[in-house]
Design an enzyme around this catalytic site. Sequence first.
Site, PDB file in Angstrom:
ATOM      1  N   ASP A 144       0.852  -1.173   0.000  1.00  0.00           N
ATOM      2  CA  ASP A 144       0.000   0.000   0.000  1.00  0.00           C
ATOM      3  C   ASP A 144       0.900   1.239   0.000  1.00  0.00           C
ATOM      4  OD1 ASP A 144      -2.360   1.623   0.355  1.00  0.00           O
ATOM      5  OD2 ASP A 144      -1.819   1.790   2.467  1.00  0.00           O
ATOM      6  N   ASP A 151      -0.105   5.117   0.968  1.00  0.00           N
ATOM      7  CA  ASP A 151      -0.262   6.108   2.035  1.00  0.00           C
ATOM      8  C   ASP A 151      -0.210   5.454   3.408  1.00  0.00           C
ATOM      9  OD1 ASP A 151      -0.805   8.282   0.156  1.00  0.00           O
ATOM     10  OD2 ASP A 151      -2.703   7.248  -0.200  1.00  0.00           O
TER      11      ASP A 151
END
Length: 263
Positions: A16, A18
């Site tokens: 991922d 952020d």
Amino acid sequence: MTILGLPDRIRACLFDLDGVLTKTAAVHAAAWKEMFDAYLRDRDGPGFRPFDQVAEYDAYVDGRPRADGVRTFLAARDIHLPEGEPDDPPGRETVNGLGNRKNDLLLRKIRSDGVAGYDGSVRYLHAVRAAGLRTAVVSSSANCRDVLAAAGIEDLFEVRIDGIVARERRLPGKPHPDTFLAAAEDLGTAAGESAVFEDALAGMDAGRAGDFGYVVGVDRTGQADALRAHGADTVVQDLAELTDREGNRNRDVPRHPSRKERP
């Protein structure tokens, strides 16, 4: 080989963006709050109930595609808006209009403050690459490529599945596993040979639903127990911790009963 804190079967790492690789999760949360508070103030007046940047962000918004985040939060407040179109202007009172308003606020904050990567995550990425593992970034953000470039880490990934790619391929976003599964497929690896790295509860759910070989929860906000409850096999505060665990490559085993052991 550098110790990566992963089972021997893992051949690919799916990250991922952020909150895992870049320090943009807090910027996203601030943009969501500013947008929702302005909308709720206009709708309900001075006595409106503000958006909770912690509890409601984690429960309804974090890790989800932009429109899904708008829709899920509003539904929790028993507010229902027309969907509108993906290119609705930020001032239009639709799901897409509010989502685009949030994105404008986010881009403004990124332009003014810049983007920084987590040093431990960047070191871990280099270690993963040096060990010969495949790498992909999986993000619900349509700004993923710009953020990677701004952080100087775009060249560390072979595959990028972001909000733009997901829309083009019609892939449902997290908590569905489809974007992670697409990244593994593009890398030529099976889900069982791939590790997911996530900080959002929706991302944990996606890792569990996709039956991936290993799921690492990254706890930046003190939600380690929740990450485990949603499917994390192990939880760290920073990815650099994984390289510091001497002799741990097979120590952590899947805890959730829905994930199968693999040879």
